[in-house]
Design an enzyme around this catalytic site. Structure first.
Site: not given
Ligand code: GLC
Length: 525
Positions: A269, A207
Site C-alpha cells: 500500500e 499495510d
Molecule cells: C492502512 C489500512 C487502513 C488502516 C491503516 C492503519 O491504510 O488500509 O485500513 O486504518 O493502514 O493501519
C-alpha cells in the site's frame, strides 16, 4: 500449487491475476456473533470460485483489540478468537487452494496495538521502549508534543504517557508506531513472514508500505507543503512521516525472506504523490507490486480515465512490474456512490468494471463491488471507524464501505450471519443486492463480473501488456491490447457514438445497433 520444473520459465501467476479483497469482518459470519470470520470465508469458497477470482487478500484477522478493526495487531502470529483460530486458518488456506484460489494476507509492519506485549512492557519503562518512538515533550514542563506531526486519523500524532514521555502514532493512539531502527523489530517481522509462509500463504499485502521509516531526528513537518488531511491520501515527498529512504531497506529484507518461498507475491500500500517515488518501491529487490489508487481517485470521465491509465502504465514502465488497478477498497467510498449513486452510479460502475478488467496487469476487486453495492448511509450511532471520534465527529470515516455483504433472504443480515445482527447494520433495502437475487439474473452486476472474469481468463485477446489508443469522439476512448487485440471502448458522454469495428465480446449495458450508448463500455475483438 507449487511451481513445477515445467513452468519455471512461465510468467508468475500474479502477473495478470484478479485479486479479491475480503474485508474479513464483513464477508460471512459462521458463528452468529455478527462479525465475519475465517470459517465464513471457507463456507463461501464455492462462490469465489464461481466468480472466477485468482487470489484472495484477507484483511487482518490477527489477535487485536480492534481499535482499528484489526489494523491494531497485538499478536501478528495468531488468529483473533473473533475470527477463528490457527486451525481454521489452515483449513481455509488448504480449501482455497483446492478451489484453485491463492491466499494472500495483510501484514501490518508500521505499528502494533497498544495491547501488544511489547508496548505494555514499554509503558512500564522496560527496554522495549526502544522498539517504539518515545520522546520527551517540548516546553518547560514537556507538556507539548515532541513535534507537530498529525495523525492520519486526525489530531496530534503523539500521546503522553503517565510518566510524562510521549509516544508516536501516525494512526490511532491505540496503534503506536514501531521504531524500525531497532533490530528486534526487524527480527520479529522476519519471524512473522516465515510463520505464515510456512503455513502456506501465497503472499502479503503490506499495510502502509510507505511508512515504517521516519525522517531522522523526527523534524517538524512544514504545514505549507504537507497539508493536514484526514484519511487515506498521497503524501508529498517532503512529508517527514512517510516515504523515507530507509523504508527501502525494510522492503529488501522482506523480499529476501519471501523469495525463499516460490510463487509468492508482495503488494504494498503506497500512498506517495509522484510516479518517481512510487517506482522506487517496485525495484527488482523490493516489492513485487504496488497498489495504484489512481483509478479509485478518478471521476467518470473518459479523458481523465485515459490520463490515469496512461500515467499508471508509465509509472511502472521502467520497472517492468505489472500495473495494478483498483476501483474501491475498505478505505475509500464505494465507486457506485463515487460515480453518483443510483441508476447512473451503477451504470457507470458497470462500464468501469469492464475498463478495469480490460487493462493489462493485476486487478484488485473489493468484496461487494461485484454485487454493485453502494456506500451505506449509516446513522451516527452505528459509526465505528476511529476517524469519526478522532476528527471530533466531523469526518464520518470508512464504515459506509465496510457494511457486511448481503448473501440471501431477508433483513436484518441477508444471510451474512447465522445470527440476527451484524457489526454494522445492513440497509434493509439491500434485498436487490443479494447474491441470491443476482446469481441467475443475466442483467445483474454479479453476472457482469462473472462473465467478464471468465472472458478475461479464457480469451487470447487479453494477451500483451501494451495499449494502442484510437481516435474517439469527445467523452469517449477506445484502446486495443497490442498483443491479443482486445478492444475496449468507453463512452462517458450523454450521447451514443459509433462503435469501433469488431465483434462484441461483452458490453456493460444494453447495446443498440452499431452504436455505443452513453455511460457504457464494450469489449470487442
Ligand atoms: C492502512 C489500512 C487502513 C488502516 C491503516 C492503519 O491504510 O488500509 O485500513 O486504518 O493502514 O493501519
Amino acid at each position: 500449487m507449487g511451481a513445477t520444473a515445467d513452468d519455471a520459465a512461465a510468467p508468475p501467476w500474479w502477473r495478470d491475476a484478479v485479486f479479491y479483497q475480503v474485508y474479513v469482518r464483513s464477508f460471512a459470519d459462521s458463528d452468529g456473533d455478527g462479525v465475519g470470520d475465517l470459517e465464513g470465508i471457507r463456507s463461501r469458497l464455492g462462490y469465489l470460485e464461481l466468480l472466477g477470482v485468482d487470489a484472495l487478500w484477507l484483511t487482518p484477522f490477527f489477535t487485536s483489540p480492534m481499535a482499528d478493526h484489526g489494523y491494531d495487531v497485538a499478536d501478528p502470529r495468531d488468529v483473533d478468537p473473533l475470527f477463528g483460530d490457527l486451525d481454521a486458518f489452515d483449513r481455509l488456506v488448504s480449501d482455497a487452494h483446492d478451489h484453485g484460489i491463492r491466499v494472500t494476507i495483510d501484514l501490518v509492519p508500521n505499528h502494533t496495538s497498544d495491547q501488544h506485549p511489547w508496548f505494555r512492557a514499554a509503558l512500564r519503562g522496560g527496554p522495549e521502549r526502544d522498539r517504539y518512538h518515545f520522546r520527551d515533550g517540548r516546553g518547560p514542563d514537556g507538556s507539548q508534543p515532541p513535534n507537530n506531526w498529525t495523525s492520519v486519523f486526525g489530531g496530534p500524532a503523539w500521546t503522553r504517557t503517565p510518566d510524562g514521555q510521549w509516544y508516536l502514532h501516525l494512526f490511532a493512539p491505540e496503534q503506536p508506531d514501531l521504531n524500525w531502527d531497532n533490530s528486534d523489530v526487524r527480527a520479529d517481522l522476519v519471524q512473522t513472514l516465515r510463520f505464515w509462509l510456512d503455513r502456506g500463504v501465497d503472499g502479503f499485502r503490506i499495510d502502509v508500505a510507505h511508512g515504517m521509516a521516519k525522517a531522522a531526528g523526527l523534524p517538524d513537518l512544514d504545514p505549507a507543503v504537507v497539508p493536514v488531511r484526514t484519511g487515506a491520501h498521497a503524501h508529498p515527498e517532503a512529508d517527514p512521516r512517510f516515504d523515507n529512504e530507509d523504508v527501502h531497506d525494510i522492503h529488501r529484507m522482506i523480499r529476501q525472506v519471501v523469495d525463499r518461498y516460490p510463487d509468492t507475491v508482495t503488494v504494498g500500500e503506497i500512498w506517495v504523490e509522484t510516479d518517481e517515488r512510487f517506482a522506487r518501491y517496485v525495484r527488482p529487490d523490493e516489492l513485487h507490486l504496488g497498489f495504484n489508487f489512481k483509478l479509485a481517485l478518478t471521476g467518470f470521465d473518459a479523458d481523465s480515465v485515459r490520463r490515469t491509465v496512461e500515467n499508471s502504465l508509465a509509472a511502472v514502465a521502467d520497472s517492468g512490474v505489472p500495473p495494478t488497478w483498483t476501483l474501491s477498497n475498505h478505505d475509500v467510498e464505494r465507486h457506485v456512490t463515487r460515480y453518483g449513486g443510483g441508476a447512473a452510479g451503477t451504470r457507470r460502475a458497470r462500464a468501469m468494471a469492464l475498463v478495469q478488467l480490460a487493462l493489462p496487469g493485476v486487478t484488485f476487486l473489493y468484496n461487494g463491488e461485484e454485487l454493485g453495492l453502494p456506500n451505506a448511509d449509516l446513522p451516527d450511532w452505528a459509526l465505528q471507524d476511529p476517524i469519526w471520534e478522532r476528527s471530533g465527529r466531523t469526518v464520518r470515516g470508512r464504515d459506509g464501505c465496510r457494511v457486511p455483504l448481503p448473501w440471501e433472504g431477508a433483513p436484518p443480515t441477508f444471510g451474512f450471519s447465522t445470527g440476527d445482527r451484524s457489526w454494522l447494520p445492513v440497509p434493509a433495502e439491500w434485498a436487490g443486492y443479494t447474491v441470491e437475487s443476482q446469481l441467475e439474473d443475466p442483467a445483474s452486476m454479479l453476472s457482469l463480473y462473472r462473465h467478464a472474469l471468465e472472458v478475461r481468463k479464457t480469451t487470447e485477446a487479453f494477451a500483451g501488456t501494451e495499449l494502442e489508443w484510437y481516435g474517439a469522439p469527445p467523452g469517449c476512448f477506445a484502446f486495443r491490447r497490442k498483443g491479443g487485440g482486445l478492444i475496449c471502448a468507453l463512452n462517458t458522454s450523454d450521447a451514443p457514438v459509433p462503435l469501433p469495428p469488431g465483434q462484441i465480446l461483452l458490453a456493460s449495458g444494453p447495446m443498440a445497433g452499431e452504436e455505443l450508448p452513453p455511460e457504457t463500455a464494450v469489449w470487442l475483438v
